[in-house]
Design an enzyme around this catalytic site. Structure first.
Site, mmCIF file in Angstrom:
data_model
loop_
_atom_site.group_PDB
_atom_site.id
_atom_site.type_symbol
_atom_site.label_atom_id
_atom_site.label_comp_id
_atom_site.label_asym_id
_atom_site.label_seq_id
_atom_site.Cartn_x
_atom_site.Cartn_y
_atom_site.Cartn_z
ATOM 1 N N HIS A 15 33.923 -27.952 105.984
ATOM 2 C CA HIS A 15 35.025 -27.197 106.588
ATOM 3 C C HIS A 15 34.867 -25.701 106.293
ATOM 4 O O HIS A 15 35.043 -24.867 107.174
ATOM 5 C CB HIS A 15 36.370 -27.650 106.007
ATOM 6 N N LYS A 52 47.014 -41.016 109.444
ATOM 7 C CA LYS A 52 46.317 -41.142 108.157
ATOM 8 C C LYS A 52 47.324 -41.083 107.008
ATOM 9 O O LYS A 52 48.388 -40.480 107.143
ATOM 10 C CB LYS A 52 45.311 -39.998 107.998
ATOM 11 N N ARG A 76 29.898 -32.874 114.003
ATOM 12 C CA ARG A 76 28.882 -33.244 113.019
ATOM 13 C C ARG A 76 27.798 -34.118 113.622
ATOM 14 O O ARG A 76 26.652 -34.107 113.202
ATOM 15 C CB ARG A 76 29.531 -33.990 111.843
ATOM 16 N N SER A 81 36.114 -35.819 104.501
ATOM 17 C CA SER A 81 37.104 -35.800 103.416
ATOM 18 C C SER A 81 37.259 -37.189 102.807
ATOM 19 O O SER A 81 37.451 -37.327 101.598
ATOM 20 C CB SER A 81 38.449 -35.311 103.938
HETATM 21 N N1 COA Z 1 32.936 -30.982 107.439
HETATM 22 C C1 COA Z 1 33.441 -32.020 106.770
HETATM 23 N N2 COA Z 1 34.233 -32.942 107.306
HETATM 24 C C2 COA Z 1 34.536 -32.796 108.601
HETATM 25 C C3 COA Z 1 34.048 -31.747 109.372
HETATM 26 C C4 COA Z 1 33.209 -30.821 108.742
HETATM 27 N N3 COA Z 1 32.673 -29.790 109.403
HETATM 28 N N4 COA Z 1 34.515 -31.881 110.617
HETATM 29 C C5 COA Z 1 35.262 -32.980 110.624
HETATM 30 N N5 COA Z 1 35.274 -33.528 109.406
HETATM 31 C C6 COA Z 1 35.926 -34.766 109.004
HETATM 32 C C7 COA Z 1 37.218 -34.578 108.279
HETATM 33 O O1 COA Z 1 36.971 -34.425 106.896
HETATM 34 C C8 COA Z 1 37.927 -35.863 108.602
HETATM 35 O O2 COA Z 1 37.426 -36.844 107.733
HETATM 36 P P1 COA Z 1 38.292 -38.103 107.260
HETATM 37 O O3 COA Z 1 38.816 -38.769 108.480
HETATM 38 O O4 COA Z 1 37.275 -38.858 106.533
HETATM 39 O O5 COA Z 1 39.386 -37.577 106.380
HETATM 40 C C9 COA Z 1 37.455 -36.181 110.012
HETATM 41 O O6 COA Z 1 36.265 -35.477 110.171
HETATM 42 C C10 COA Z 1 38.326 -35.729 111.139
HETATM 43 O O7 COA Z 1 39.406 -35.107 110.669
HETATM 44 P P2 COA Z 1 39.963 -33.704 111.087
HETATM 45 O O8 COA Z 1 38.939 -32.759 111.570
HETATM 46 O O9 COA Z 1 40.766 -33.237 109.945
HETATM 47 O O10 COA Z 1 40.789 -34.088 112.315
HETATM 48 P P3 COA Z 1 41.972 -35.098 112.486
HETATM 49 O O11 COA Z 1 41.447 -36.132 113.395
HETATM 50 O O12 COA Z 1 42.605 -35.537 111.231
HETATM 51 O O13 COA Z 1 43.020 -34.160 113.202
HETATM 52 C C11 COA Z 1 43.747 -32.599 114.887
HETATM 53 C C12 COA Z 1 42.614 -33.400 114.303
HETATM 54 C C13 COA Z 1 44.586 -31.956 113.808
HETATM 55 C C14 COA Z 1 43.105 -31.488 115.682
HETATM 56 C C15 COA Z 1 44.560 -33.497 115.827
HETATM 57 O O14 COA Z 1 44.926 -34.680 115.166
HETATM 58 C C16 COA Z 1 45.791 -32.825 116.356
HETATM 59 O O15 COA Z 1 45.710 -31.872 117.087
HETATM 60 N N6 COA Z 1 46.973 -33.328 116.012
HETATM 61 C C17 COA Z 1 48.244 -32.774 116.431
HETATM 62 C C18 COA Z 1 48.930 -33.686 117.431
HETATM 63 C C19 COA Z 1 48.456 -33.393 118.821
HETATM 64 O O16 COA Z 1 48.512 -32.276 119.305
HETATM 65 N N7 COA Z 1 47.996 -34.431 119.514
HETATM 66 C C20 COA Z 1 47.566 -34.315 120.885
HETATM 67 C C21 COA Z 1 46.128 -34.018 121.015
HETATM 68 S S1 COA Z 1 45.228 -35.506 121.192
#
Ligand code: COA
Length: 160
Positions: A17, A41, A90, A128
């Protein structure tokens, strides 16, 4: 002024990140790291803990702000007058989910655009949940999270 949002759960923030934060902060005037407690989650760290860990590791990047948000990303982007959403890829497996989310967001807010950055090679394996799992077994997370937060993450699992 270009305002970008890098949203995510950051439970906890990883070196992957941080790499994306550093790279994308160079592309926009203000980068808002948007911390969301994803309802799909069960978080280990509270929103405030996640926010303060990100603030700690980004304190030397002047155009980065960290904010907790809830609800729709497009609404948060409207409030912050953000024009772009930044997300990391990724692996090919990330792409399908990201594409769907992007299309949904564009459906809700036509003016919002996206920048996808490919993860640096050394962090493509990171997530994560991997950090949480390794920390829960008291394994070495020093190559996975920024040095400033290693103790904070380990401390969480000592209490459990
Ligand atoms: N390095 C390390 N880990 C990474 C990464 C990177 N460069 N890129 C992604 N990841 C991992 C995260 O650690 C996470 O891992 P985990 O699931 O093991 O904890 C996973 O990839 C994805 O998580 P994250 O990037 O945090 O996204 P998310 O899916 O939890 O949330 C949002 C993404 C916040 C953008 C999305 O849920 C959102 O917009 N929510 C708001 C509601 C909304 O608007 N919904 C309508 C749109 S569909």
């Amino acid at each position: 002024m270009v305002v970008g949002i890098y949203p995510g759960s950051f439970d906890p923030v990883t070196l992957g990140h941080l790499d994306l934060i550093k790279r994308s902060a160079k592309m926009v005037d203000t980068l808002i790291v948007g911390v969301l407690n994803n309802k799909k989650k069960v978080p280990v760290f509270t929103e405030e803990e996640k926010k303060s860990m990100i603030e700690l590791v980004t304190k030397d990047i002047p155009n980065v702000q960290v904010e907790v948000f809830e609800g729709l990303l497009v609404d948060f982007a409207r409030i912050k007058k953000a024009g772009v959403i930044i997300r990391g890829l990724r692996a090919v497996s990330d792409f399908e989910y990201e594409l769907q989310m992007t299309q949904l967001n564009r459906q809700l807010e036509k003016s919002l655009d996206n920048i996808f950055l490919t993860a640096s090679l050394e962090y493509t394996y990171l997530s994560s949940s991997a950090v949480r799992e390794i920390a829960s077994y008291h394994g070495d997370i020093s190559s996975m999270v920024p040095a400033q937060i290693i103790d904070l993450v380990e401390e969480k699992y000592k209490k459990k």
